[in-house]
Design a protein around this motif. Structure first.
Motif, PDB file in Angstrom:
ATOM      1  N   ARG A  10       0.649  -1.451   0.319  1.00  0.00           N
ATOM      2  CA  ARG A  10      -0.342  -0.079   0.359  1.00  0.00           C
ATOM      3  C   ARG A  10       0.759   1.087  -0.638  1.00  0.00           C
ATOM      4  NH1 ARG A  10      -2.825  -2.839   3.667  1.00  0.00           N
ATOM      5  NH2 ARG A  10      -2.581  -1.844   5.704  1.00  0.00           N
ATOM      6  N   ALA A  11       1.632   1.190   0.650  1.00  0.00           N
ATOM      7  CA  ALA A  11       2.831   2.189   1.200  1.00  0.00           C
ATOM      8  C   ALA A  11       3.930   2.458  -0.490  1.00  0.00           C
ATOM      9  CB  ALA A  11       3.900   2.405   2.016  1.00  0.00           C
ATOM     10  N   PHE A  12       4.182   1.112  -1.254  1.00  0.00           N
ATOM     11  CA  PHE A  12       4.426   1.547  -2.417  1.00  0.00           C
ATOM     12  C   PHE A  12       3.222   2.400  -3.213  1.00  0.00           C
ATOM     13  CE2 PHE A  12       5.268  -0.161  -6.570  1.00  0.00           C
ATOM     14  CZ  PHE A  12       7.412   0.155  -6.889  1.00  0.00           C
ATOM     15  N   VAL A  13       2.125   1.966  -3.240  1.00  0.00           N
ATOM     16  CA  VAL A  13       1.211   2.359  -4.274  1.00  0.00           C
ATOM     17  C   VAL A  13       0.760   3.791  -4.027  1.00  0.00           C
ATOM     18  CG1 VAL A  13      -1.654   2.240  -5.025  1.00  0.00           C
ATOM     19  CG2 VAL A  13       0.467  -0.027  -4.735  1.00  0.00           C
ATOM     20  N   GLU A  27      -1.630  -2.837 -13.127  1.00  0.00           N
ATOM     21  CA  GLU A  27       0.004  -3.328 -12.905  1.00  0.00           C
ATOM     22  C   GLU A  27      -0.363  -3.632 -11.551  1.00  0.00           C
ATOM     23  OE1 GLU A  27      -0.439   0.214 -16.418  1.00  0.00           O
ATOM     24  OE2 GLU A  27      -1.246  -0.336 -14.717  1.00  0.00           O
ATOM     25  N   LEU A  28      -1.195  -2.990 -10.966  1.00  0.00           N
ATOM     26  CA  LEU A  28      -1.698  -3.466  -9.462  1.00  0.00           C
ATOM     27  C   LEU A  28      -1.654  -4.917  -9.745  1.00  0.00           C
ATOM     28  CD1 LEU A  28      -3.924  -1.018  -7.706  1.00  0.00           C
ATOM     29  CD2 LEU A  28      -1.586  -1.649  -7.895  1.00  0.00           C
ATOM     30  N   ILE A  29      -2.641  -5.567 -10.556  1.00  0.00           N
ATOM     31  CA  ILE A  29      -2.945  -6.862 -10.932  1.00  0.00           C
ATOM     32  C   ILE A  29      -1.114  -7.376 -10.786  1.00  0.00           C
ATOM     33  CG2 ILE A  29      -3.351  -9.060 -12.205  1.00  0.00           C
ATOM     34  CD1 ILE A  29      -5.894  -7.875 -12.547  1.00  0.00           C
ATOM     35  N   ILE A  30      -0.381  -7.895 -12.202  1.00  0.00           N
ATOM     36  CA  ILE A  30       0.809  -7.986 -12.437  1.00  0.00           C
ATOM     37  C   ILE A  30       1.697  -7.790 -11.347  1.00  0.00           C
ATOM     38  CG2 ILE A  30       2.562  -7.603 -14.091  1.00  0.00           C
ATOM     39  CD1 ILE A  30       0.428  -6.428 -15.984  1.00  0.00           C
ATOM     40  N   ILE A  59       1.619  -3.400 -21.852  1.00  0.00           N
ATOM     41  CA  ILE A  59       1.985  -2.137 -20.140  1.00  0.00           C
ATOM     42  C   ILE A  59       3.440  -3.038 -19.504  1.00  0.00           C
ATOM     43  CG2 ILE A  59       0.358  -3.161 -18.251  1.00  0.00           C
ATOM     44  CD1 ILE A  59      -1.995  -3.242 -19.632  1.00  0.00           C
ATOM     45  N   LEU A  60       3.297  -4.102 -20.040  1.00  0.00           N
ATOM     46  CA  LEU A  60       4.732  -4.887 -19.489  1.00  0.00           C
ATOM     47  C   LEU A  60       5.968  -3.793 -19.958  1.00  0.00           C
ATOM     48  CD1 LEU A  60       4.098  -8.615 -19.982  1.00  0.00           C
ATOM     49  CD2 LEU A  60       3.884  -8.002 -18.135  1.00  0.00           C
ATOM     50  N   SER A  61       5.606  -3.157 -21.377  1.00  0.00           N
ATOM     51  CA  SER A  61       6.619  -2.431 -21.303  1.00  0.00           C
ATOM     52  C   SER A  61       6.772  -1.304 -20.595  1.00  0.00           C
ATOM     53  CB  SER A  61       6.264  -2.411 -22.645  1.00  0.00           C
ATOM     54  OG  SER A  61       7.718  -0.719 -23.154  1.00  0.00           O
ATOM     55  N   LYS A  62       6.060  -0.544 -20.056  1.00  0.00           N
ATOM     56  CA  LYS A  62       5.857   0.497 -20.201  1.00  0.00           C
ATOM     57  C   LYS A  62       5.971   0.280 -18.348  1.00  0.00           C
ATOM     58  CE  LYS A  62       2.806   2.895 -22.852  1.00  0.00           C
ATOM     59  NZ  LYS A  62       0.955   2.469 -23.720  1.00  0.00           N
ATOM     60  N   MET A  63       5.712  -1.001 -18.107  1.00  0.00           N
ATOM     61  CA  MET A  63       6.206  -1.167 -15.924  1.00  0.00           C
ATOM     62  C   MET A  63       7.883  -1.244 -16.655  1.00  0.00           C
ATOM     63  SD  MET A  63       3.586  -4.006 -14.480  1.00  0.00           S
ATOM     64  CE  MET A  63       3.891  -4.447 -13.677  1.00  0.00           C
ATOM     65  N   LEU A  68      10.034  -0.984 -12.952  1.00  0.00           N
ATOM     66  CA  LEU A  68       8.715  -1.795 -11.756  1.00  0.00           C
ATOM     67  C   LEU A  68       9.587  -2.878 -12.600  1.00  0.00           C
ATOM     68  CD1 LEU A  68       5.533  -0.036 -12.177  1.00  0.00           C
ATOM     69  CD2 LEU A  68       7.472   0.272 -10.561  1.00  0.00           C
ATOM     70  N   ILE A  69       9.358  -3.622 -13.472  1.00  0.00           N
ATOM     71  CA  ILE A  69       9.889  -5.238 -13.371  1.00  0.00           C
ATOM     72  C   ILE A  69      10.976  -5.216 -14.541  1.00  0.00           C
ATOM     73  CG2 ILE A  69       7.279  -5.927 -13.300  1.00  0.00           C
ATOM     74  CD1 ILE A  69       7.127  -5.821 -16.048  1.00  0.00           C
ATOM     75  N   GLU A  70      11.570  -6.974 -14.391  1.00  0.00           N
ATOM     76  CA  GLU A  70      12.472  -6.726 -15.768  1.00  0.00           C
ATOM     77  C   GLU A  70      12.521  -7.863 -16.823  1.00  0.00           C
ATOM     78  OE1 GLU A  70      16.362  -6.029 -13.571  1.00  0.00           O
ATOM     79  OE2 GLU A  70      15.789  -8.202 -12.744  1.00  0.00           O
ATOM     80  N   ARG A  71      12.552  -7.378 -18.258  1.00  0.00           N
ATOM     81  CA  ARG A  71      11.794  -9.053 -18.652  1.00  0.00           C
ATOM     82  C   ARG A  71      13.351  -9.781 -18.718  1.00  0.00           C
ATOM     83  NH1 ARG A  71      10.430  -7.871 -24.800  1.00  0.00           N
ATOM     84  NH2 ARG A  71      10.200  -5.708 -23.310  1.00  0.00           N
ATOM     85  N   GLY A  72      13.326 -11.283 -18.943  1.00  0.00           N
ATOM     86  CA  GLY A  72      14.218 -12.657 -18.692  1.00  0.00           C
ATOM     87  C   GLY A  72      14.206 -13.084 -20.515  1.00  0.00           C
TER      88      GLY A  72
END
Length: 172
Positions: A10-13, A27-30, A59-63, A68-72
């Motif tokens: 919650r603090a992060f959001v 994004e929240l679901i992911i 969406i993943l690309s924007k994240m 927030l995330i990284e691709r592997g």
């Protein structure tokens, strides 16, 4: 399935909102999914968010652009993980580096090293299952990795078959 958001989530959001980067429902679901799973694939997120894969890829690309995330992986083997810093901020269980797949070349080097070390110590080789545990790859990826290693290093031999098969280093 009802799941409470942790105080750190919650603090992060809230922090993200205050910084002018509000997170949407997708994004929240992911993020919530990646908190409880070491990684996720595009198709998984498309199903969870009830979106087509093209939209989820955006969406993943924007994240990813927002760190927030990284691709592997690549191509059909692409997967997504939380950035280690985000993992820490969300106080997720597990370890952000240890619990993720390793890079293809690093995996090859690691497995080759294990095979050679076990040979020196006169120990058994390594099974597909053990390689999966080390690399976090699936069965087919491990088979492909081993086949590639065997082409590069004919000293790698297979002993046994099926679930009991082991890959061993045989010096010539």
């Amino acid at each position: 399935m009802h799941r409470e958001f942790s105080p750190s989530f919650r603090a992060f959001v809230e922090k993200s909102n205050k910084e002018g980067r509000p997170l949407g429902v997708d994004e929240l679901i992911i993020l919530q999914y990646l908190l409880h799973h070491a990684e996720g694939e595009t198709s998984t997120f498309a199903t969870l968010c009830q979106r087509d894969e093209a939209r989820i890829k955006d969406i993943l690309s924007k994240m990813e652009q927002h760190s927030l995330i990284e691709r592997g992986g690549t191509g059909r083997g692409t997967y997504w993980t939380l950035k280690p810093k985000v993992h820490e901020l969300l106080a997720a269980p597990g370890h952000p580096e240890r619990d993720r797949r390793i890079d293809w070349e690093a995996a090859k080097a690691r497995i080759l090293s294990i095979l050679m070390e076990r040979h020196k110590r006169k120990e058994n080789g390594i099974s597909n299952k053990e390689i999966r545990q080390i690399t976090h790859y699936n069965r087919q990826q491990v088979t492909r990795l081993i086949n590639q290693l065997r082409k590069e290093h004919p000293q790698i031999q297979i002993e046994g078959h099926g679930a009991g098969a082991r890959y061993v280093w045989r010096s010539k």
